[in-house]
Scaffold this active site. Structure first.
Site, PDB file in Angstrom:
ATOM      1  N   SER A   6      60.300   5.299  90.105  1.00  0.00           N
ATOM      2  CA  SER A   6      60.161   3.967  90.714  1.00  0.00           C
ATOM      3  C   SER A   6      61.470   3.208  90.532  1.00  0.00           C
ATOM      4  O   SER A   6      62.222   3.473  89.582  1.00  0.00           O
ATOM      5  CB  SER A   6      59.045   3.179  90.021  1.00  0.00           C
ATOM      6  OG  SER A   6      59.000   1.844  90.489  1.00  0.00           O
ATOM      7  N   TYR A  47      54.121  -0.618  82.899  1.00  0.00           N
ATOM      8  CA  TYR A  47      54.543   0.202  84.048  1.00  0.00           C
ATOM      9  C   TYR A  47      56.055   0.447  84.055  1.00  0.00           C
ATOM     10  O   TYR A  47      56.502   1.589  84.141  1.00  0.00           O
ATOM     11  CB  TYR A  47      54.101  -0.477  85.348  1.00  0.00           C
ATOM     12  CG  TYR A  47      54.449   0.312  86.592  1.00  0.00           C
ATOM     13  CD1 TYR A  47      53.697   1.423  86.970  1.00  0.00           C
ATOM     14  CD2 TYR A  47      55.529  -0.045  87.402  1.00  0.00           C
ATOM     15  CE1 TYR A  47      54.011   2.152  88.108  1.00  0.00           C
ATOM     16  CE2 TYR A  47      55.844   0.677  88.542  1.00  0.00           C
ATOM     17  CZ  TYR A  47      55.087   1.784  88.896  1.00  0.00           C
ATOM     18  OH  TYR A  47      55.407   2.495  90.027  1.00  0.00           O
ATOM     19  N   LYS A  72      58.125   4.002  83.667  1.00  0.00           N
ATOM     20  CA  LYS A  72      58.942   4.609  84.721  1.00  0.00           C
ATOM     21  C   LYS A  72      60.385   4.838  84.238  1.00  0.00           C
ATOM     22  O   LYS A  72      61.047   5.769  84.697  1.00  0.00           O
ATOM     23  CB  LYS A  72      58.894   3.759  85.993  1.00  0.00           C
ATOM     24  CG  LYS A  72      57.534   3.812  86.687  1.00  0.00           C
ATOM     25  CD  LYS A  72      57.214   5.219  87.214  1.00  0.00           C
ATOM     26  CE  LYS A  72      55.911   5.277  87.974  1.00  0.00           C
ATOM     27  NZ  LYS A  72      55.637   6.578  88.610  1.00  0.00           N
TER      28      LYS A  72
END
Ligand SMILES: NC(=O)c1ccc[n+]([C@@H]2O[C@H](COP(=O)([O-])OP(=O)(O)OC[C@H]3O[C@@H](n4cnc5c(N)ncnc54)[C@H](O)[C@@H]3O)[C@@H](O)[C@H]2O)c1
Length: 250
Positions: free
Chosen positions: A146, A159, A163
């Site tokens: 990402s 998150y 990533k």
């Protein structure tokens, strides 16, 4: 950015190949599966969403397997079942429900987000890479990282950190696979309109870009408008400064 040489592409010739896609029931994974099918792949689609993966497999004409990528044994079984796989998309991921500052994210959510996003990729590498190396044929692993793993945005809960770990795992793997017929690369998309985000790019465009990047030997697909922000933030930190929220150019 490109690696030293072209990445191995399993569809270089006329030979049929088998592709595995995790998180294939929807979003970017389903779009990758659709386009791999269009390139002649036999599909093995994996997802924790039982109904969704079977619907996708019926529609695209492949095998649908219910797998939680966070479970190393389930990923081993998937790799056994898909022994002919030469293209593996480790794509499954979750955002989690808490998107605040690190200390605001419950411990269980850190565990689950890292379990799916990071351990999910590592479990995939542990299950598939030794088999791909033993097959000694051109093969490729495409990981969905990402933009949130390339630079730090405010908030983001577990998150963004997960990533960043994914991107590091992919970079380590790329160095370790140097000189073998097995390639690895990653896509680092900004927002894509999927089950994860109501707004963003068309997942079909993200998948098309991902596969043509594999064709072109691109190691990391970062949206052009975000590249300067990624470099600037890293440079600021490398020179002792505090990170500021990144912004796109253009
Ligand atoms: N949508 C975005 O804006 C965006 C941006 C950058 C990166 N990504 C990444 O793209 C990947 C795909 O997400 P998406 O945007 O298509 O979202 P999505 O929610 O539409 O698809 C994710 C798929 O993964 C599956 N999944 C979730 N947990 C799983 C598990 N433990 N095991 C197996 N399958 C599981 C879900 O059931 C779903 O089908 C993720 O890794 C995500 O982090 C998405």
């Amino acid at each position: 950015m490109t690696t030293g040489g072209p990445l191995t592409s399993p569809w270089g010739g006329d030979r049929p190949f088998t592709a595995v896609v995790t998180g294939a029931a929807g979003g970017i994974g389903l779009a990758l599966a659709e386009q791999l099918r269009g390139r002649g792949a036999e599909l093995v689609l994996a997802d924790v969403d039982e109904a969704g993966v079977h619907t996708a497999a019926e529609r695209l004409g492949g095998a649908g397997v219910v797998v939680d990528v966070a479970d190393p044994e389930a990923m081993e079984r998937l790799a056994e079942q898909a022994a002919a796989a030469r293209f593996v998309c480790l794509n499954a991921g979750i955002v989690g429900s808490s998107v605040g500052a690190p200390w605001e994210v419950p411990a269980a959510e850190w565990d689950r987000v890292f379990g799916v996003n990071v351990a999910g990729v590592v479990n995939g590498l542990r299950a598939f890479v030794p088999r791909l190396l033993a097959a000694a044929e051109p093969a490729h692993v495409l990981v969905t990282a990402s933009l949130a793993g390339m630079t730090v945005f405010p908030g983001g809960g577990a998150y963004g950190p997960s990533k960043h770990a994914v991107a590091a795992v992919v970079a380590h793997t790329a160095m370790a696979l140097e000189g073998t017929p097995v390639g690895i690369s990653m896509i680092c998309p900004a927002l894509v309109a999927t089950g994860m985000s109501p707004v963003g790019a068309d997942p079909a465009d993200a998948a098309r870009e991902a596969l043509s990047a594999v064709d072109d030997g691109v190691f990391a697909v970062v949206p052009p408008e975000w590249r300067a922000a990624v470099v600037d933030q890293a440079s600021t930190v490398a020179h002792g400064g505090r990170p500021a929220p990144p912004a796109p150019t253009g």
